[in-house]
Design a protein around this motif. Structure first.
Motif, mmCIF file in Angstrom:
data_model
loop_
_atom_site.group_PDB
_atom_site.id
_atom_site.type_symbol
_atom_site.label_atom_id
_atom_site.label_comp_id
_atom_site.label_asym_id
_atom_site.label_seq_id
_atom_site.Cartn_x
_atom_site.Cartn_y
_atom_site.Cartn_z
ATOM 1 N N GLU A 185 -7.398 2.088 1.570
ATOM 2 C CA GLU A 185 -6.101 2.271 2.204
ATOM 3 C C GLU A 185 -5.368 3.414 1.515
ATOM 4 O OE1 GLU A 185 -2.263 -0.493 2.893
ATOM 5 O OE2 GLU A 185 -4.223 -1.457 3.167
ATOM 6 N N ARG A 186 -4.833 4.323 2.285
ATOM 7 C CA ARG A 186 -4.145 5.503 1.748
ATOM 8 C C ARG A 186 -2.642 5.278 1.712
ATOM 9 N NH1 ARG A 186 -7.648 8.473 -0.783
ATOM 10 N NH2 ARG A 186 -9.522 8.721 0.401
ATOM 11 N N TRP A 187 -2.006 5.918 0.762
ATOM 12 C CA TRP A 187 -0.561 5.882 0.685
ATOM 13 C C TRP A 187 -0.033 7.214 1.196
ATOM 14 C CZ3 TRP A 187 -4.064 5.665 -3.225
ATOM 15 C CH2 TRP A 187 -4.198 6.806 -3.978
ATOM 16 N N SER A 188 1.212 7.229 1.604
ATOM 17 C CA SER A 188 1.773 8.479 2.116
ATOM 18 C C SER A 188 2.105 9.422 0.975
ATOM 19 C CB SER A 188 3.031 8.180 2.954
ATOM 20 O OG SER A 188 3.991 7.534 2.147
ATOM 21 N N SER A 189 2.158 10.695 1.273
ATOM 22 C CA SER A 189 2.437 11.702 0.263
ATOM 23 C C SER A 189 3.881 11.616 -0.215
ATOM 24 C CB SER A 189 2.210 13.098 0.848
ATOM 25 O OG SER A 189 0.908 13.218 1.306
ATOM 26 N N ASP A 190 4.094 11.990 -1.444
ATOM 27 C CA ASP A 190 5.441 12.059 -2.005
ATOM 28 C C ASP A 190 5.961 13.459 -1.768
ATOM 29 O OD1 ASP A 190 7.778 11.951 -3.400
ATOM 30 O OD2 ASP A 190 6.857 11.621 -5.353
ATOM 31 N N THR A 191 6.836 13.593 -0.800
ATOM 32 C CA THR A 191 7.374 14.910 -0.456
ATOM 33 C C THR A 191 8.716 15.197 -1.121
ATOM 34 O OG1 THR A 191 8.377 13.990 1.530
ATOM 35 C CG2 THR A 191 6.172 14.938 1.768
#
Length: 66
Positions: A56-62
């Protein structure tokens, strides 16, 4: 000690390890470097996709610049 790296068992193990690594990568078409050594190694062992589920992937920290 003798190591047989070309036996059927060794080749199957190499393919499985590559499948596990491929499962944890973005698709080659959308990867950072689709022409990388990793993808050439995968081709060499005959692995283009994995039968194992992707993590499961996490969203990028933008919020911060790279």
């Amino acid at each position: 000690m003798k190591v047989k790296s070309a036996s059927n068992r060794a080749v199957a193990a190499q393919k499985m390890v590559m499948e596990l690594l491929v499962a944890d990568q973005p698709a080659r078409a959308t990867s950072h470097d689709p022409d990388s050594k990793f993808w050439h190694w995968a081709e060499k062992v005959g692995v283009e996709e994995s039968r194992f589920p992707a993590a499961e992937r996490w969203s990028s920290d933008t919020t911060h610049r790279p």
